[in-house]
Design a protein around this motif. Structure first.
Motif, PDB file in Angstrom:
ATOM      1  N   GLY A 163      16.205 -48.939  63.720  1.00  0.00           N
ATOM      2  CA  GLY A 163      16.584 -48.023  62.644  1.00  0.00           C
ATOM      3  C   GLY A 163      15.504 -47.032  62.256  1.00  0.00           C
ATOM      4  N   ARG A 164      14.348 -47.075  62.917  1.00  0.00           N
ATOM      5  CA  ARG A 164      13.259 -46.149  62.597  1.00  0.00           C
ATOM      6  C   ARG A 164      13.166 -45.095  63.686  1.00  0.00           C
ATOM      7  NH1 ARG A 164      11.601 -46.973  57.282  1.00  0.00           N
ATOM      8  NH2 ARG A 164      11.236 -49.189  56.922  1.00  0.00           N
ATOM      9  N   PHE A 165      13.202 -43.825  63.292  1.00  0.00           N
ATOM     10  CA  PHE A 165      13.105 -42.754  64.276  1.00  0.00           C
ATOM     11  C   PHE A 165      12.124 -41.710  63.788  1.00  0.00           C
ATOM     12  CE2 PHE A 165      16.529 -44.282  66.820  1.00  0.00           C
ATOM     13  CZ  PHE A 165      17.395 -44.891  65.933  1.00  0.00           C
ATOM     14  N   ALA A 166      11.302 -41.219  64.701  1.00  0.00           N
ATOM     15  CA  ALA A 166      10.388 -40.136  64.346  1.00  0.00           C
ATOM     16  C   ALA A 166      11.189 -38.877  64.051  1.00  0.00           C
ATOM     17  CB  ALA A 166       9.409 -39.877  65.494  1.00  0.00           C
ATOM     18  N   HIS A 167      10.710 -38.071  63.100  1.00  0.00           N
ATOM     19  CA  HIS A 167      11.431 -36.843  62.774  1.00  0.00           C
ATOM     20  C   HIS A 167      11.190 -35.782  63.833  1.00  0.00           C
ATOM     21  CE1 HIS A 167       7.996 -34.336  61.488  1.00  0.00           C
ATOM     22  NE2 HIS A 167       7.476 -35.450  61.061  1.00  0.00           N
ATOM     23  N   GLU A 168      11.991 -34.767  63.816  1.00  0.00           N
ATOM     24  CA  GLU A 168      11.921 -33.700  64.809  1.00  0.00           C
ATOM     25  C   GLU A 168      10.527 -33.088  64.852  1.00  0.00           C
ATOM     26  OE1 GLU A 168      14.062 -29.420  65.848  1.00  0.00           O
ATOM     27  OE2 GLU A 168      14.713 -30.610  64.122  1.00  0.00           O
ATOM     28  N   GLY A 169       9.978 -32.963  66.045  1.00  0.00           N
ATOM     29  CA  GLY A 169       8.676 -32.325  66.208  1.00  0.00           C
ATOM     30  C   GLY A 169       7.526 -33.296  66.244  1.00  0.00           C
ATOM     31  N   THR A 170       7.739 -34.551  65.864  1.00  0.00           N
ATOM     32  CA  THR A 170       6.657 -35.524  65.861  1.00  0.00           C
ATOM     33  C   THR A 170       6.773 -36.449  67.057  1.00  0.00           C
ATOM     34  OG1 THR A 170       6.315 -35.538  63.488  1.00  0.00           O
ATOM     35  CG2 THR A 170       5.668 -37.508  64.653  1.00  0.00           C
ATOM     36  N   VAL A 171       5.716 -36.542  67.822  1.00  0.00           N
ATOM     37  CA  VAL A 171       5.622 -37.509  68.901  1.00  0.00           C
ATOM     38  C   VAL A 171       4.616 -38.554  68.448  1.00  0.00           C
ATOM     39  CG1 VAL A 171       5.059 -37.883  71.322  1.00  0.00           C
ATOM     40  CG2 VAL A 171       6.136 -35.732  70.610  1.00  0.00           C
ATOM     41  N   SER A 172       5.055 -39.792  68.244  1.00  0.00           N
ATOM     42  CA  SER A 172       4.218 -40.808  67.619  1.00  0.00           C
ATOM     43  C   SER A 172       2.913 -41.019  68.366  1.00  0.00           C
ATOM     44  CB  SER A 172       4.994 -42.125  67.508  1.00  0.00           C
ATOM     45  OG  SER A 172       6.114 -41.965  66.672  1.00  0.00           O
ATOM     46  N   SER A 173       2.952 -40.986  69.709  1.00  0.00           N
ATOM     47  CA  SER A 173       1.734 -41.207  70.477  1.00  0.00           C
ATOM     48  C   SER A 173       0.697 -40.129  70.214  1.00  0.00           C
ATOM     49  CB  SER A 173       2.066 -41.267  71.974  1.00  0.00           C
ATOM     50  OG  SER A 173       2.623 -40.034  72.413  1.00  0.00           O
ATOM     51  N   GLU A 174       1.139 -38.934  69.861  1.00  0.00           N
ATOM     52  CA  GLU A 174       0.200 -37.850  69.583  1.00  0.00           C
ATOM     53  C   GLU A 174      -0.266 -37.860  68.133  1.00  0.00           C
ATOM     54  OE1 GLU A 174       2.032 -34.204  70.646  1.00  0.00           O
ATOM     55  OE2 GLU A 174       2.029 -34.626  72.805  1.00  0.00           O
ATOM     56  N   HIS A 175       0.423 -38.609  67.283  1.00  0.00           N
ATOM     57  CA  HIS A 175       0.093 -38.606  65.868  1.00  0.00           C
ATOM     58  C   HIS A 175      -0.474 -39.934  65.393  1.00  0.00           C
ATOM     59  CE1 HIS A 175       2.335 -34.923  66.113  1.00  0.00           C
ATOM     60  NE2 HIS A 175       1.985 -34.624  64.882  1.00  0.00           N
ATOM     61  N   GLY A 176      -0.812 -40.820  66.329  1.00  0.00           N
ATOM     62  CA  GLY A 176      -1.470 -42.064  65.966  1.00  0.00           C
ATOM     63  C   GLY A 176      -0.538 -43.157  65.517  1.00  0.00           C
ATOM     64  N   GLY A 177       0.708 -43.134  65.949  1.00  0.00           N
ATOM     65  CA  GLY A 177       1.674 -44.096  65.458  1.00  0.00           C
ATOM     66  C   GLY A 177       2.534 -43.459  64.391  1.00  0.00           C
ATOM     67  N   ALA A 178       3.075 -44.253  63.480  1.00  0.00           N
ATOM     68  CA  ALA A 178       3.991 -43.681  62.493  1.00  0.00           C
ATOM     69  C   ALA A 178       3.815 -44.305  61.117  1.00  0.00           C
ATOM     70  CB  ALA A 178       5.430 -43.863  62.947  1.00  0.00           C
ATOM     71  N   ILE A 179       3.910 -43.450  60.103  1.00  0.00           N
ATOM     72  CA  ILE A 179       3.971 -43.875  58.709  1.00  0.00           C
ATOM     73  C   ILE A 179       5.444 -44.084  58.377  1.00  0.00           C
ATOM     74  CG2 ILE A 179       3.609 -43.118  56.331  1.00  0.00           C
ATOM     75  CD1 ILE A 179       1.139 -41.561  57.437  1.00  0.00           C
ATOM     76  N   LEU A 180       5.819 -45.319  58.072  1.00  0.00           N
ATOM     77  CA  LEU A 180       7.223 -45.649  57.858  1.00  0.00           C
ATOM     78  C   LEU A 180       7.669 -45.354  56.432  1.00  0.00           C
ATOM     79  CD1 LEU A 180       7.441 -49.013  59.825  1.00  0.00           C
ATOM     80  CD2 LEU A 180       7.774 -46.680  60.662  1.00  0.00           C
ATOM     81  N   ARG A 181       6.850 -45.728  55.461  1.00  0.00           N
ATOM     82  CA  ARG A 181       7.224 -45.481  54.070  1.00  0.00           C
ATOM     83  C   ARG A 181       6.018 -45.660  53.162  1.00  0.00           C
ATOM     84  NH1 ARG A 181       8.340 -50.167  50.868  1.00  0.00           N
ATOM     85  NH2 ARG A 181       7.908 -52.110  52.016  1.00  0.00           N
ATOM     86  N   TYR A 182       6.069 -45.047  52.000  1.00  0.00           N
ATOM     87  CA  TYR A 182       5.067 -45.262  50.964  1.00  0.00           C
ATOM     88  C   TYR A 182       5.437 -46.510  50.165  1.00  0.00           C
ATOM     89  CZ  TYR A 182       2.512 -40.840  51.313  1.00  0.00           C
ATOM     90  OH  TYR A 182       1.707 -39.804  51.734  1.00  0.00           O
ATOM     91  N   THR A 183       4.452 -47.363  49.917  1.00  0.00           N
ATOM     92  CA  THR A 183       4.662 -48.485  49.008  1.00  0.00           C
ATOM     93  C   THR A 183       4.051 -48.213  47.642  1.00  0.00           C
ATOM     94  OG1 THR A 183       2.619 -49.625  49.679  1.00  0.00           O
ATOM     95  CG2 THR A 183       4.624 -50.093  50.944  1.00  0.00           C
TER      96      THR A 183
END
Length: 349
Positions: free
Chosen positions: A194-214
């Motif tokens: 259910g988690r997808f990177a937004h348009e334009g973001t490649v996770s490998s180029e951005h160091g992984g992914a920020i899923l949500r703010y806690t």
């Protein structure tokens, strides 16, 4: 703080409280690290005025120390004169950044932590584990801590998240810091249902992914960097990531910038992250979050950055390698940094 004391005098009192007795030469160095442009003659004049007002006193052969009146001034002084201290310091530091991510040269803003010399090798080994994750590369500068602290300490420097604001500013892209906070991070978001990177973001180029703010905290009115407060409170949780139990909790900060400069900012941010490590997330206002405080206005884009500086210090504090640190330490040339792998003894490999 009394009306007769300006910010410079207050900062001198604070530095003397931490490092005193201390000489004027070392005080000049510490003020420069904190973004001041000040000469030794000016510092000596300010010290003379503090002596005359009864806040400091000379210790023969050792420098200045606080009097009881000086300690009282720091405890009970009027706070309103310091409310913008952190944001002003950030503004000074970002204005002095000369780092160019495309050339990988120039001065950048640092975070720093003091480690007992006996623990440095183990600490660097622990930090090296980050280098094997998408948040890498990890670069570090290693120096002996100033003698005014303890002779058995070594100071580790890492790139701070505020560097990106200076890099963008140097290219005419003004940013407005919104909050610092804690985010849920995953090195491989494609493996999370259910988690997808937004348009334009490649996770490998951005160091992984920020899923949500806690959590998200504004630094407005604070006299201490919010990232420092979050680390001190034990809010980050980095070690699970190194044990393969992702996701983990990272300290980040969020800023907004004009959406008309989005493509250019995107390229600069990606280049900076590729050279200095960390995790970065850029969002246009029409995109799905994560946003720390709701979507930005239509004219602004959102950028969240969790830098190696805040990440490494969080880990080292979490695992009790060091207790004295600053996420906004000062400026340092990129050439002073090396890969954490090469910072370790060669027999490790």
């Amino acid at each position: 703080m009394s009306d007769c004391l300006d910010d410079r005098k207050y900062d001198l009192l604070r530095l003397i409280e931490v490092h005193g007795p201390i000489g004027s030469i070392r005080l000049v160095d510490l003020l420069h690290q904190r973004g001041y442009s000040i000469k030794g003659r000016t510092v000596r004049l300010l010290l003379s005025e503090l002596d005359a007002d009864g806040f400091t006193e000379k210790v023969p052969g050792r420098g200045r120390d606080l009097t009881e009146k000086g300690h009282s001034e720091l405890r009970l002084g009027h706070v309103s004169g310091r409310l913008e201290q952190v944001r002003e310091r950030i503004a000074v530091l970002t204005g002095q950044v000369t780092y160019d991510p495309f050339e990988n040269t120039g001065e950048l803003v640092t975070s720093a932590i003091d480690i007992p010399a006996s623990k440095v090798e183990a600490a660097l080994n622990r930090i090296r584990a980050l280098d094997d994750l998408p948040v890498g590369p990890v670069t570090v500068a290693v120096e002996e801590a100033p003698s005014e602290t303890h002779n058995d300490l070594v100071r580790l420097f890492f790139p701070s998240s505020i560097t990106i604001d200076g890099v963008l500013l140097s290219r005419g892209i003004s940013t407005q810091l919104q909050v610092a906070g804690i985010v849920e991070y995953h090195p491989d978001p494609d493996s999370v249902p259910g988690r997808f990177a937004h348009e334009g973001t490649v996770s490998s180029e951005h160091g992984g992914a920020i899923l949500r703010y806690t959590d998200a905290i504004s630094g407005e009115g604070s006299t201490v960097d919010v990232a420092d407060l979050l680390i001190e409170a034990g809010r980050p949780s980095i070690s699970p990531l190194l044990e393969g139990d992702a996701p983990s909790l990272l300290v980040v900060d969020n800023r907004e910038f004009p959406v008309v400069r989005y493509e250019e900012a995107f390229d600069i941010a990606a280049a900076s992250r590729a050279q200095l490590g960390g995790v970065i997330d850029l969002r246009k206002p029409r995109e799905t979050g994560p946003f720390p405080c709701g979507q930005p206005g239509w004219d602004f884009a959102s950028m969240t950055y969790g830098a190696i500086g805040e990440l490494a210090i969080s880990l080292l504090v979490e695992e009790h390698y060091g207790e004295s640190w600053a996420t906004l330490h000062g400026l340092k040339e990129r050439s002073a940094f090396q890969s954490v792998t090469t910072a370790l003894p060669s027999e490790q490999y």
